[in-house]
Design an enzyme around this catalytic site. Sequence first.
Site, PDB file in Angstrom:
ATOM      1  N   GLU A  40       0.907  -0.950  -0.166  1.00  0.00           N
ATOM      2  CA  GLU A  40       0.301   0.274   0.221  1.00  0.00           C
ATOM      3  C   GLU A  40       0.653   1.111   0.091  1.00  0.00           C
ATOM      4  O   GLU A  40       0.301   2.407   0.923  1.00  0.00           O
ATOM      5  CB  GLU A  40      -0.650   0.332   1.291  1.00  0.00           C
TER       6      GLU A  40
HETATM    7  C1  TNX Z   1      -4.715  -3.775   4.761  1.00  0.00           C
HETATM    8  S1  TNX Z   1      -3.163  -6.430   3.691  1.00  0.00           S
HETATM    9  C2  TNX Z   1      -3.437  -3.887   4.710  1.00  0.00           C
HETATM   10  C3  TNX Z   1      -3.063  -3.534   6.639  1.00  0.00           C
HETATM   11  C4  TNX Z   1      -4.581  -3.582   7.299  1.00  0.00           C
HETATM   12  C5  TNX Z   1      -5.296  -4.806   6.945  1.00  0.00           C
HETATM   13  C6  TNX Z   1      -6.492  -3.918   7.738  1.00  0.00           C
HETATM   14  C7  TNX Z   1      -1.045  -5.290   3.688  1.00  0.00           C
HETATM   15  C8  TNX Z   1      -0.706  -6.163   3.210  1.00  0.00           C
HETATM   16  N1  TNX Z   1      -1.704  -4.037   4.711  1.00  0.00           N
HETATM   17  O1  TNX Z   1      -2.035  -2.031   6.453  1.00  0.00           O
HETATM   18  O2  TNX Z   1      -3.486  -3.730   8.893  1.00  0.00           O
HETATM   19  O3  TNX Z   1      -5.431  -4.424   5.530  1.00  0.00           O
HETATM   20  O4  TNX Z   1      -7.087  -5.602   6.962  1.00  0.00           O
END
Ligand code: TNX
Length: 548
Positions: free
Chosen positions: A361
């Site tokens: 992200e």
């Molecule tokens: C996505 S999945 C994220 C996390 C969050 C999560 C909550 C991923 C690699 N990153 O930063 O905590 O969703 O479900």
Amino acid sequence: MKKNIFRIVLVFALVLMILAANAIQVSASNTLAPKTKTPTPTPTSTGPTPTPGATTIGSIIPMPVSITSTGASFVLPSTADIYVEPGTAELIAIGQYLADKLNPSTGYGIQVLTTTGAPANGNIYLTTVGGDPSLGDEGYQLTVTSDLVNVAAYKPAGLFRGLQTIRQILPVAIENATLQPGPWKMATGTVRDYPRFAWRGSMLDVARHFFSVADVKRYIDLMAYYKLNVFHFHLSDDQGWRIMINSWPNLALYGGGTQVGGTCTNCYYTQAQYSDIVAYAQSRYITLVPEIDMPGHTNAALASYAELNCNGVALARYTGTNVGFSSLCISKPITYTFVDDVIRELAALTPGAYIHVGGDEASSTTTADYVSFVSQVQTIVQAHGKQMIGWEEIAQINGLSTTSVAQHWNTTDSFAPTAVQKGAKVLMSPANKAYLDMKYYHKTQLGQTWAGLINTQTGYEWDPTTIVSGVPGSSVLGVEAPLWTETIVTRSDMDYMAYPRLPGYAELGWSPVSGRNWSEYKVRLGSHGPRLTAMGVNFYRDTVVPWQ
Ligand code: TNX
């Protein structure tokens, strides 16, 4: 001299006791004395005639590769001890782990002794002597006759996994922390067992909410019960930095002062505490993989050091739950000094092969910047003697090493096939199947819904080798269930989200596909309800499971 006296005493004792004669006591207190307890006579017959009341070996999670029941039973006598061979410190420690699990409820004062060859009837025998290499590092063969409980393995890790099977085939009350009446009966037969995948993990996010060393250890201990072998420790995120880095102390001292919802006092682990957790995991044959998430998810670092920001101004600390807004400054040389220092210190404290660098992200970073950054991070990780693992976005880098691992999580577009094309392995954590922070149902108080609802059945009914087209079984390293903690505050919350789903992921990672399905599994899982209760686990009583 000492040896001669010992031999005389031993022969004397053995004649007196008229027992099988090859076990000696070398107790932790170093006394060389014959064993003085008199074993309770146990039936010597191992024939197929069922003993009244005996059951077949069952209800093991993860389901073993093969079980052959012989219909009789072994009753653990009050004189039982655990014998290990060879008598190395490592095997004595494994034996002690089992003794510590059995002693509170049985009150038998089971000791760990060393032996050459099988001990007398009425004991538990753990051995790697002549171990079968085809069992692999974690495989074991458990043989229970009406005389003896024997775990044989190629490696100590296999014995440790086998002990979990012993715990699971003993009566439920064995898991109680206080004295229970017994009897401690086990069905006889043979369990031959080894894992399907090398990596069977769970991730705990201690950045969104901080958890004490004791809470983390308990999480690890419960993982061990289900034969999981990797603990992924999510140590940094926007809301907090949780590990002391000596060369950048404000990361922990300032960046460790917040969590979701507000401030948090001293919410970081000292390096000594981190090492203690590493060792605790190691003693359970669980590898700790630390994660420092970057270049995104770095608000806590950017708040702790102004120079890490492109404009040289420190950000305010963040206690919300948004994702995807922060980024290290890709163009600044100091960013790479920072990354090198952090990875160097972490690598020195971490015996496992992997360092997780996050990489998810990073939406405020351009793809070109992202690729440049992660490429340099991979070089740094390798320079410190480790392999890089990152969330699947890392597969975008041109020079992705075949020793690096991409962790699949996206429910729509996936970079996992790209990783496969580049010769890297994939770890399976699909968010809509394996995320422990997703709600079970809409009504579930804790958790999120962005990846969907995951009840116990949905969490179980998928296969890591077919879930992503373009990622064949040969590229799948294993399975991991992450527990993100935006909504998880207490130990009891952790339990509620991880159980009963985590045992299902453990089974997907360990057990052969053939012969297992939800309708059979749910019954086995239901029988673990009383076990989880005895262990004090606040599991969710999902109604799709027929709880006992
Ligand atoms: C996505 S999945 C994220 C996390 C969050 C999560 C909550 C991923 C690699 N990153 O930063 O905590 O969703 O479900």
